[in-house]
Write a protein that holds these residues in place. Structure first.
Motif, mmCIF file in Angstrom:
data_model
loop_
_atom_site.group_PDB
_atom_site.id
_atom_site.type_symbol
_atom_site.label_atom_id
_atom_site.label_comp_id
_atom_site.label_asym_id
_atom_site.label_seq_id
_atom_site.Cartn_x
_atom_site.Cartn_y
_atom_site.Cartn_z
ATOM 1 N N MET A 1 0.852 -1.163 0.000
ATOM 2 C CA MET A 1 0.000 0.000 0.000
ATOM 3 C C MET A 1 0.905 1.236 0.000
ATOM 4 O O MET A 1 1.870 1.306 0.741
ATOM 5 N N HIS A 2 0.564 2.183 -0.824
ATOM 6 C CA HIS A 2 1.338 3.411 -0.914
ATOM 7 C C HIS A 2 0.964 4.359 0.220
ATOM 8 O O HIS A 2 -0.070 4.206 0.867
ATOM 9 N N GLU A 3 1.818 5.350 0.436
ATOM 10 C CA GLU A 3 1.604 6.307 1.521
ATOM 11 C C GLU A 3 0.269 7.036 1.399
ATOM 12 O O GLU A 3 -0.458 7.204 2.380
ATOM 13 N N VAL A 4 -0.078 7.447 0.199
ATOM 14 C CA VAL A 4 -1.333 8.173 -0.014
ATOM 15 C C VAL A 4 -2.523 7.277 0.310
ATOM 16 O O VAL A 4 -3.487 7.713 0.960
ATOM 17 N N ASP A 5 -2.467 6.017 -0.115
ATOM 18 C CA ASP A 5 -3.559 5.082 0.174
ATOM 19 C C ASP A 5 -3.699 4.841 1.677
ATOM 20 O O ASP A 5 -4.815 4.788 2.204
ATOM 21 N N ALA A 6 -2.559 4.686 2.353
ATOM 22 C CA ALA A 6 -2.597 4.465 3.802
ATOM 23 C C ALA A 6 -3.153 5.695 4.523
ATOM 24 O O ALA A 6 -3.949 5.565 5.460
ATOM 25 N N ARG A 7 -2.746 6.879 4.082
ATOM 26 C CA ARG A 7 -3.262 8.102 4.689
ATOM 27 C C ARG A 7 -4.774 8.218 4.484
ATOM 28 O O ARG A 7 -5.516 8.542 5.407
ATOM 29 N N ASN A 8 -5.231 7.914 3.278
ATOM 30 C CA ASN A 8 -6.668 7.953 2.999
ATOM 31 C C ASN A 8 -7.431 6.942 3.859
ATOM 32 O O ASN A 8 -8.504 7.239 4.382
ATOM 33 N N ALA A 9 -6.877 5.737 3.989
ATOM 34 C CA ALA A 9 -7.532 4.704 4.788
ATOM 35 C C ALA A 9 -7.622 5.125 6.254
ATOM 36 O O ALA A 9 -8.656 4.915 6.907
ATOM 37 N N LEU A 10 -6.567 5.730 6.770
ATOM 38 C CA LEU A 10 -6.602 6.182 8.161
ATOM 39 C C LEU A 10 -7.590 7.328 8.360
ATOM 40 O O LEU A 10 -8.266 7.399 9.377
ATOM 41 N N LEU A 11 -7.674 8.212 7.376
ATOM 42 C CA LEU A 11 -8.628 9.311 7.472
ATOM 43 C C LEU A 11 -10.061 8.785 7.506
ATOM 44 O O LEU A 11 -10.863 9.184 8.361
ATOM 45 N N ILE A 12 -10.362 7.872 6.597
ATOM 46 C CA ILE A 12 -11.720 7.313 6.556
ATOM 47 C C ILE A 12 -12.006 6.505 7.820
ATOM 48 O O ILE A 12 -13.101 6.562 8.371
ATOM 49 N N ARG A 13 -11.011 5.803 8.308
ATOM 50 C CA ARG A 13 -11.176 5.052 9.558
ATOM 51 C C ARG A 13 -11.514 5.998 10.710
ATOM 52 O O ARG A 13 -12.348 5.692 11.563
ATOM 53 N N ALA A 14 -10.875 7.156 10.737
ATOM 54 C CA ALA A 14 -11.148 8.141 11.779
ATOM 55 C C ALA A 14 -12.589 8.633 11.686
ATOM 56 O O ALA A 14 -13.268 8.774 12.713
ATOM 57 N N PHE A 15 -13.060 8.887 10.475
ATOM 58 C CA PHE A 15 -14.441 9.335 10.318
ATOM 59 C C PHE A 15 -15.425 8.233 10.695
ATOM 60 O O PHE A 15 -16.493 8.501 11.232
ATOM 61 N N GLU A 16 -15.073 6.976 10.399
ATOM 62 C CA GLU A 16 -15.989 5.868 10.682
ATOM 63 C C GLU A 16 -16.043 5.513 12.161
ATOM 64 O O GLU A 16 -17.061 5.008 12.633
ATOM 65 N N THR A 17 -14.974 5.744 12.883
ATOM 66 C CA THR A 17 -14.965 5.400 14.310
ATOM 67 C C THR A 17 -15.380 6.565 15.195
ATOM 68 O O THR A 17 -15.634 6.365 16.377
ATOM 69 N N ALA A 18 -15.440 7.757 14.627
ATOM 70 C CA ALA A 18 -15.885 8.923 15.392
ATOM 71 C C ALA A 18 -17.408 8.887 15.528
ATOM 72 O O ALA A 18 -18.088 8.172 14.790
ATOM 73 N N PRO A 19 -17.938 9.649 16.460
ATOM 74 C CA PRO A 19 -19.401 9.744 16.560
ATOM 75 C C PRO A 19 -19.993 10.216 15.228
ATOM 76 O O PRO A 19 -19.334 10.905 14.460
ATOM 77 N N ALA A 20 -21.209 9.820 14.967
ATOM 78 C CA ALA A 20 -21.860 10.126 13.688
ATOM 79 C C ALA A 20 -21.818 11.624 13.383
ATOM 80 O O ALA A 20 -22.066 12.449 14.254
ATOM 81 N N THR A 21 -21.471 11.931 12.147
ATOM 82 C CA THR A 21 -21.442 13.322 11.694
ATOM 83 C C THR A 21 -22.338 13.450 10.470
ATOM 84 O O THR A 21 -22.779 12.461 9.892
ATOM 85 N N SER A 22 -22.567 14.671 10.071
ATOM 86 C CA SER A 22 -23.384 14.892 8.878
ATOM 87 C C SER A 22 -22.587 14.617 7.603
ATOM 88 O O SER A 22 -23.158 14.499 6.534
ATOM 89 N N HIS A 23 -21.267 14.500 7.727
ATOM 90 C CA HIS A 23 -20.429 14.290 6.549
ATOM 91 C C HIS A 23 -20.275 12.811 6.176
ATOM 92 O O HIS A 23 -20.062 12.491 5.011
ATOM 93 N N TRP A 24 -20.367 11.922 7.153
ATOM 94 C CA TRP A 24 -20.124 10.498 6.886
ATOM 95 C C TRP A 24 -21.004 9.665 7.799
ATOM 96 O O TRP A 24 -20.961 9.805 9.008
ATOM 97 N N ASP A 25 -21.814 8.764 7.220
ATOM 98 C CA ASP A 25 -22.702 7.946 8.036
ATOM 99 C C ASP A 25 -22.642 6.491 7.580
ATOM 100 O O ASP A 25 -21.816 6.111 6.756
ATOM 101 N N GLU A 26 -23.517 5.683 8.107
ATOM 102 C CA GLU A 26 -23.532 4.244 7.811
ATOM 103 C C GLU A 26 -23.798 3.956 6.328
ATOM 104 O O GLU A 26 -23.221 3.041 5.751
ATOM 105 N N ASP A 27 -24.674 4.728 5.710
ATOM 106 C CA ASP A 27 -24.954 4.539 4.279
ATOM 107 C C ASP A 27 -23.708 4.789 3.436
ATOM 108 O O ASP A 27 -23.467 4.095 2.442
ATOM 109 N N ASP A 28 -22.915 5.769 3.839
ATOM 110 C CA ASP A 28 -21.679 6.059 3.111
ATOM 111 C C ASP A 28 -20.677 4.908 3.253
ATOM 112 O O ASP A 28 -19.982 4.556 2.298
ATOM 113 N N LYS A 29 -20.607 4.322 4.435
ATOM 114 C CA LYS A 29 -19.720 3.169 4.652
ATOM 115 C C LYS A 29 -20.100 2.029 3.706
ATOM 116 O O LYS A 29 -19.253 1.432 3.053
ATOM 117 N N GLN A 30 -21.393 1.749 3.657
ATOM 118 C CA GLN A 30 -21.864 0.657 2.802
ATOM 119 C C GLN A 30 -21.636 0.981 1.331
ATOM 120 O O GLN A 30 -21.243 0.113 0.551
#
Length: 129
Positions: A1-30
């Motif tokens: 995995m390249h650095e950019v891909d790993a950074r993106n994955a960590l960013l999305i992981r942070a949004f998915e594990t944080a409390p629900a926001t208006s920017h990212w929800d369960e439908d977006d995960k699916q």
């Protein structure tokens, strides 16, 4: 995995594990998982799937929250940083050499010996790969 891909994955992981926001929800995960599975196919490796999913998710998230795109652009490495680091090291070496009193390097002194052994170990690990 390249650095950019790993950074993106960590960013999305942070949004998915944080409390629900208006920017990212369960439908977006699916949606991200389903889209990545469709693009990569059944035979894709886990790394390729995660990379694709993170890339798709970052695109969608950046369109909803422009600050995310700005932050990602700000933390990306610039190509000139590596060149600047090498030039700074060269300049520092030249300046330190000019200021040395006896114009000799004792390779048996502990700091120099430690640096040489560290470099030797790094080269051995790189060649073993």
């Amino acid at each position: 995995m390249h650095e950019v891909d790993a950074r993106n994955a960590l960013l999305i992981r942070a949004f998915e594990t944080a409390p629900a926001t208006s920017h990212w929800d369960e439908d977006d995960k699916q949606w991200a998982s389903r889209s990545a599975a469709q693009i990569e196919g059944e035979k894709a490796s886990a790394e390729a799937f995660v990379s694709r999913r993170a890339g798709l998710a970052v695109e969608r998230l950046s369109s909803r929250a422009p600050a995310v795109g700005h932050i990602l652009a700000a933390v990306s490495w610039r190509p000139w940083v590596g060149v600047l680091a090498v030039l700074a090291g060269l300049l520092a070496g030249l300046l330190l050499d000019a200021f040395s009193a006896d114009k000799r390097i004792n390779i048996l002194s502990p700091p120099i010996l430690a640096i040489l052994l560290w470099n030797l170990g790094a080269y051995l690990l790189l060649s073993a790969r």
